[in-house]
Design a protein around this motif. Sequence first.
Motif, PDB file in Angstrom:
ATOM      1  N   GLN A   1     207.745  34.500 100.453  1.00 33.79           N
ATOM      2  CA  GLN A   1     207.969  34.539 101.902  1.00 33.79           C
ATOM      3  C   GLN A   1     206.788  35.172 102.632  1.00 33.79           C
ATOM      4  O   GLN A   1     206.386  34.703 103.702  1.00 33.79           O
ATOM      5  CB  GLN A   1     209.257  35.299 102.211  1.00 33.79           C
ATOM      6  N   GLU A   2     206.243  36.238 102.062  1.00 31.62           N
ATOM      7  CA  GLU A   2     205.082  36.878 102.694  1.00 31.62           C
ATOM      8  C   GLU A   2     203.861  35.965 102.625  1.00 31.62           C
ATOM      9  O   GLU A   2     203.065  35.904 103.572  1.00 31.62           O
ATOM     10  CB  GLU A   2     204.791  38.208 101.996  1.00 31.62           C
ATOM     11  N   CYS A   3     203.709  35.222 101.508  1.00 33.31           N
ATOM     12  CA  CYS A   3     202.615  34.251 101.408  1.00 33.31           C
ATOM     13  C   CYS A   3     202.769  33.161 102.474  1.00 33.31           C
ATOM     14  O   CYS A   3     201.786  32.765 103.114  1.00 33.31           O
ATOM     15  CB  CYS A   3     202.605  33.614 100.020  1.00 33.31           C
TER      16      CYS A   3
ATOM     17  N   CYS B   1     201.812  27.497  99.039  1.00 33.59           N
ATOM     18  CA  CYS B   1     202.206  27.944 100.389  1.00 33.59           C
ATOM     19  C   CYS B   1     201.160  27.541 101.415  1.00 33.59           C
ATOM     20  O   CYS B   1     201.505  27.075 102.516  1.00 33.59           O
ATOM     21  CB  CYS B   1     202.411  29.458 100.401  1.00 33.59           C
ATOM     22  N   PHE B   2     199.890  27.710 101.054  1.00 35.00           N
ATOM     23  CA  PHE B   2     198.814  27.385 101.988  1.00 35.00           C
ATOM     24  C   PHE B   2     198.777  25.887 102.269  1.00 35.00           C
ATOM     25  O   PHE B   2     198.649  25.462 103.435  1.00 35.00           O
ATOM     26  CB  PHE B   2     197.468  27.851 101.408  1.00 35.00           C
ATOM     27  N   MET B   3     198.900  25.069 101.227  1.00 35.23           N
ATOM     28  CA  MET B   3     198.871  23.614 101.412  1.00 35.23           C
ATOM     29  C   MET B   3     200.081  23.145 102.230  1.00 35.23           C
ATOM     30  O   MET B   3     199.962  22.274 103.102  1.00 35.23           O
ATOM     31  CB  MET B   3     198.846  22.923 100.044  1.00 35.23           C
ATOM     32  N   PHE B   4     201.255  23.742 101.950  1.00 36.13           N
ATOM     33  CA  PHE B   4     202.468  23.376 102.696  1.00 36.13           C
ATOM     34  C   PHE B   4     202.322  23.717 104.174  1.00 36.13           C
ATOM     35  O   PHE B   4     202.641  22.899 105.047  1.00 36.13           O
ATOM     36  CB  PHE B   4     203.670  24.108 102.091  1.00 36.13           C
ATOM     37  N   CYS B   5     201.835  24.923 104.473  1.00 35.93           N
ATOM     38  CA  CYS B   5     201.670  25.349 105.865  1.00 35.93           C
ATOM     39  C   CYS B   5     200.612  24.519 106.578  1.00 35.93           C
ATOM     40  O   CYS B   5     200.771  24.179 107.768  1.00 35.93           O
ATOM     41  CB  CYS B   5     201.304  26.837 105.924  1.00 35.93           C
TER      42      CYS B   5
END
Length: 340
Positions: free
Chosen positions: A274-276, A187-191
């Motif tokens: 989703q929260e991540c 999630c972090f890498m995608f965002c």
Amino acid sequence: METCIGLVFYIETAVLALLFLLVVGVLISKCLGYLEFYRPRRRRRNYVDLEKSTERSIKDNNQVDKWIQNRLKLLEEIEEPYENQRIEIESLQEQLRRERTDKKKEVAEKEDALKRLSAIMSSRLKDGNPNIADLNDHNRPTKIGEQFSELYDNQWTDAYGAVQTCFKQEKKEPEIIGILLGILEQCFMFCKDKANTQLADVSDGVKILALVITKKDTKLQCDLLQRIKEERKMCAEDELPRYNEIATIMKEYFTAKETKADFLDDLTVIQFTQECLKLCWLMVIQDPPMSMVLKHTENAHDDFKAYKHRGKHVSFVVWPALLLEEGGSLISKGIAEFHE
């Protein structure tokens, strides 16, 4: 004999009655003649009286009209200076309204200029300086750190149970924790990639617009770039990434690690993801972006709290520590399993 007397009496009575009726008829005819004689005279007298009354009324009306005309003329003479004064007053009032409007416009322009100047100075002050926080920002780093800790305390526990149920006895505790940590890392890498691409697209769009207007290829000013970043932060919650944007990436990632990805379809895991996504997006749009410590270092005890056991060495990371920026100060401690 008596019969003759009675007959004579009746005849006399009848004659008297006829005479009486004759006298009455004569009197009535006389009266009617008298009335017919005086009626035209009375009518002529009434007509004459009516004409005299009409003449007097006309004369009186003429006098009244003349009086009214005199009074109207006098009133016009009196009203003329007042009308001039009224026109002058209206002109002064209109001039005053224009002056007030111009003054309000000048004040508004001055306030707008001061706001823009203040925004520019604030942007320059905060540009790349995470230590200056906007207390009106509900998504500032300290608030994100609190939500990040709450994510571990709440949704992480539920997601752990869902993944454990999905794999039954196939996965041990460190492996299940690694799966949840992998979801957060992806999630972090995608965002991060999405935020960088978005900022580059907006910057290129502004440059193209400036080129069309000025016919010059110039670099994007720092103040404008900072303003774009602030506007993106203000609209962050309206531009949150959705689960379907990363679902395929997640399945490919875990399939490549020889792990079945059925657990990703569980509602609890989806809510955790989703929260991540939400928190990772809020992290990466900060200026500068926030960072996570996913691997332990020599100062592990400074960055992590113990999961179940304490010790000198770190066995595995359960939940990452959160930093204000890459290599910056600690916002919230992570969770790690230690051993001697």
